[in-house]
Design an enzyme around this catalytic site. Structure first.
Site, short mmCIF file in Angstrom:
data_model
loop_
_atom_site.label_atom_id
_atom_site.label_comp_id
_atom_site.label_asym_id
_atom_site.label_seq_id
_atom_site.Cartn_x
_atom_site.Cartn_y
_atom_site.Cartn_z
N TYR A 11 -20.90 48.26 44.34
CA TYR A 11 -21.30 49.57 43.82
C TYR A 11 -22.40 50.09 44.92
CZ TYR A 11 -24.54 52.80 41.09
OH TYR A 11 -25.31 53.52 40.68
N LEU A 33 -14.93 40.07 47.33
CA LEU A 33 -14.15 40.67 46.47
C LEU A 33 -14.22 40.10 44.98
CD1 LEU A 33 -11.14 41.98 48.56
CD2 LEU A 33 -13.29 43.24 47.88
N ALA A 82 -24.52 40.04 45.87
CA ALA A 82 -25.48 39.47 44.90
C ALA A 82 -24.77 39.51 43.84
CB ALA A 82 -26.90 39.61 45.16
N SER A 124 -35.40 43.11 43.95
CA SER A 124 -35.56 43.84 42.63
C SER A 124 -36.80 43.89 42.04
CB SER A 124 -34.57 42.92 42.09
OG SER A 124 -34.68 43.48 40.35
N TYR A 150 -31.90 35.51 37.75
CA TYR A 150 -31.61 36.86 38.50
C TYR A 150 -32.89 36.86 39.44
CZ TYR A 150 -30.85 41.26 40.35
OH TYR A 150 -30.75 42.35 41.17
N LYS A 154 -33.83 36.65 43.50
CA LYS A 154 -34.49 37.59 44.48
C LYS A 154 -35.69 37.44 45.04
CE LYS A 154 -30.89 40.39 44.26
NZ LYS A 154 -30.06 40.82 45.47
N ASN A 184 -34.11 50.58 38.31
CA ASN A 184 -32.43 50.62 37.70
C ASN A 184 -31.69 51.55 38.29
OD1 ASN A 184 -33.97 49.17 36.10
ND2 ASN A 184 -32.19 48.91 34.81
N HIS A 203 -24.45 47.04 32.58
CA HIS A 203 -25.75 48.01 32.68
C HIS A 203 -25.61 49.30 31.74
CE1 HIS A 203 -25.19 46.02 36.67
NE2 HIS A 203 -26.79 45.90 36.44
N LEU A 204 -26.63 49.66 31.40
CA LEU A 204 -27.14 50.51 30.22
C LEU A 204 -26.18 51.80 30.39
CD1 LEU A 204 -28.06 51.34 27.42
CD2 LEU A 204 -29.84 52.05 28.59
N PHE A 222 -30.30 46.40 22.57
CA PHE A 222 -30.95 45.27 22.65
C PHE A 222 -32.25 45.04 22.50
CE2 PHE A 222 -26.92 44.38 25.53
CZ PHE A 222 -26.39 43.90 24.54
N ARG A 295 -32.21 40.88 24.35
CA ARG A 295 -31.48 40.28 25.19
C ARG A 295 -32.42 39.26 26.10
NH1 ARG A 295 -28.01 43.68 29.78
NH2 ARG A 295 -30.38 43.70 30.54
N1 UFG Z 1 -29.34 47.64 27.32
C1 UFG Z 1 -28.87 47.77 25.94
N2 UFG Z 1 -27.72 47.91 25.61
C2 UFG Z 1 -26.49 47.60 26.66
C3 UFG Z 1 -27.05 47.27 28.08
C4 UFG Z 1 -28.20 47.32 28.29
O1 UFG Z 1 -29.90 47.86 25.04
O2 UFG Z 1 -25.30 47.53 26.29
C5 UFG Z 1 -30.76 47.61 27.53
C6 UFG Z 1 -31.18 46.27 28.22
O3 UFG Z 1 -31.53 45.40 27.22
C7 UFG Z 1 -32.29 47.00 29.11
C8 UFG Z 1 -31.99 48.13 29.35
O4 UFG Z 1 -30.91 48.57 28.60
O5 UFG Z 1 -33.75 46.71 28.30
C9 UFG Z 1 -31.57 48.15 31.03
O6 UFG Z 1 -30.59 47.18 30.98
P1 UFG Z 1 -29.52 47.04 32.29
O7 UFG Z 1 -28.69 45.81 32.07
O8 UFG Z 1 -28.80 48.33 32.76
O9 UFG Z 1 -30.54 46.89 33.47
P2 UFG Z 1 -31.69 45.58 33.93
O10 UFG Z 1 -32.83 46.27 33.51
O11 UFG Z 1 -31.34 44.53 32.78
O12 UFG Z 1 -31.30 45.22 35.20
C10 UFG Z 1 -30.99 45.95 36.00
C11 UFG Z 1 -30.21 45.47 37.05
C12 UFG Z 1 -30.85 44.42 38.05
C13 UFG Z 1 -32.14 45.05 38.51
C14 UFG Z 1 -32.84 45.46 37.26
C15 UFG Z 1 -34.20 46.16 37.65
O13 UFG Z 1 -29.11 44.71 36.46
O14 UFG Z 1 -30.20 44.20 38.94
O15 UFG Z 1 -32.24 46.48 36.63
O16 UFG Z 1 -34.85 46.30 36.55
F1 UFG Z 1 -32.87 44.13 39.16
#
Ligand code: UFG
Length: 342
Positions: A11, A33, A82, A124, A150, A154, A184, A203-204, A222, A295
């Protein structure tokens, strides 16, 4: 410059390849890949400004990487390759240490053997763990204490670079690096060529957009009991093109001996509920929302103090409107409902 982009079919990596080609650089894109898409590279070939070479190769394959670095006289590396899902890293820690940490050791061995002079590393904000209340927005001086495997990988990457830089200094070999601590990353290339396509997608923003498209039966929130105004986690969402622009500025600024770290974010946080509302507004779609347990590995509140890079290099995010960020991702998902598999 002759730039190696690891994770070049992923991405963020593919967006970096696109930008570097437009700027006229020679780009060697590597990708195992495992999570990347060769079709992203194929889409970049027509009309790209610079020269693009692609190789399907894991950064753990040191000899192959070293050979390609020599063959294409690579002087600069952008290391994106990564695994990047916080929740998955809690469930499968060794998979993360193998890919992220071992992969980076192997890559750095190859870089060091051929005398690569500049490296820009995708770090990160997950390296900060749960920052103290009085350090949000988070500056680079915030203690780094990850709470997920994770984030730990990093931080290990940053430590590897610090120690390698010391070794190169002692050996009187020119070397400079920057660790870019992303918040993010979201959105997609606004020309519509590239976008986000993860499998599994966790990812959200993409998850909520897939729900808006009817490709999943709703969205899970979550955790609704966090110490935040609406009880859900707060994150700082940065457009991928702004993120890549920061990489280019940093790459151009690095001088031998430099060791830099920058936070990359817009400096404002949005809660999970705010993201869901913004997606509803942009897409005009409705979908089910389920409240679930927290989560593991999620800190409550992360947003950046990105003033260091603004003051030192004049970079700040240009796309700061959440709706605009979501619009660009929505355009990608509508035009490519099956991602690169379409
Ligand atoms: N979330 C939900 N429902 C979902 C997906 C995510 O509620 O279906 C919440 C998560 O619990 C979190 C927020 O949305 O509170 C953001 O979650 P993401 O998975 O989109 O992102 P993260 O913050 O966990 O992690 C991302 C990247 C990492 C990076 C990080 C920095 O995956 O690579 O941001 O904050 F390091």
């Amino acid at each position: 410059m002759n730039v190696l982009v690891t994770g070049g079919a992923g991405y963020i990596g593919s967006h970096a390849v696109q930008r570097l080609l437009r700027d006229g650089h020679t780009v060697l894109a590597l990708d195992s890949l495992l999570r990347g898409h060769e079709k992203a590279i194929d889409r970049l070939r027509p009309g790209s400004g610079g020269r693009l070479i692609f190789a399907k190769l894991d950064v753990n394959e040191r000899a192959g990487v070293e050979r390609l670095l020599r063959e294409h006289s690579i002087d600069t590396v952008m290391h994106f390759a990564a695994l990047a899902a916080v929740g998955e890293s809690v469930d499968q820690p060794l998979f993360y240490y193998r890919n992220n940490t071992s992969g980076m050791v192997s890559l750095l061995e190859a870089c060091s053997a051929v005398g690569v002079e500049r490296l820009v590393f995708s770090s990160s904000c997950a390296t900060y763990g749960v920052p103290p209340e009085n350090m949000v927005p988070i500056p680079e001086t915030c203690p780094q204490s990850p709470i997920s495997p994770y984030g730990e990988t990093k931080l290990q990457g940053e430590r590897l670079l610090r120690d390698l830089a010391e070794g190169q200094r002692r050996a009187k070999k020119p070397f400079a690096y920057a660790a870019l601590r992303y918040f993010n990353v979201a959105g997609a290339d606004r020309t519509g060529v590239l976008g986000e396509d993860h499998d599994p997608e966790t990812h959200l923003i993409p998850v909520v957009l897939q729900a808006a498209l009817g490709r999943r039966d709703g969205v899970s929130v979550f955790g609704t009991d966090y110490p935040t105004p609406d009880g859900t986690c707060i994150r700082d969402y940065l457009h991928v093109e702004d993120l890549v622009d920061a990489h280019v500025r940093v790459m151009d600024a690095l001088k031998p001996g430099d060791e830099r770290a920058y936070n990359l974010g817009i400096g404002k946080g949005y809660s999970v509920r705010e993201i869901i509302s913004a997606v509803r507004e942009v897409t005009k779609a409705d979908f089910a929302v389920r409240e679930q347990a927290r989560r593991p590995g999620d800190p409550p509140r992360l947003f950046a103090d990105a003033s260091r890079i603004r003051m030192e290099l004049g970079w700040s995010a240009q796309i700061t409107d959440l709706h605009e960020i979501i619009e660009s991702a929505w355009k990608w998902f509508r035009q490519n409902p099956k991602g690169y598999g379409a």
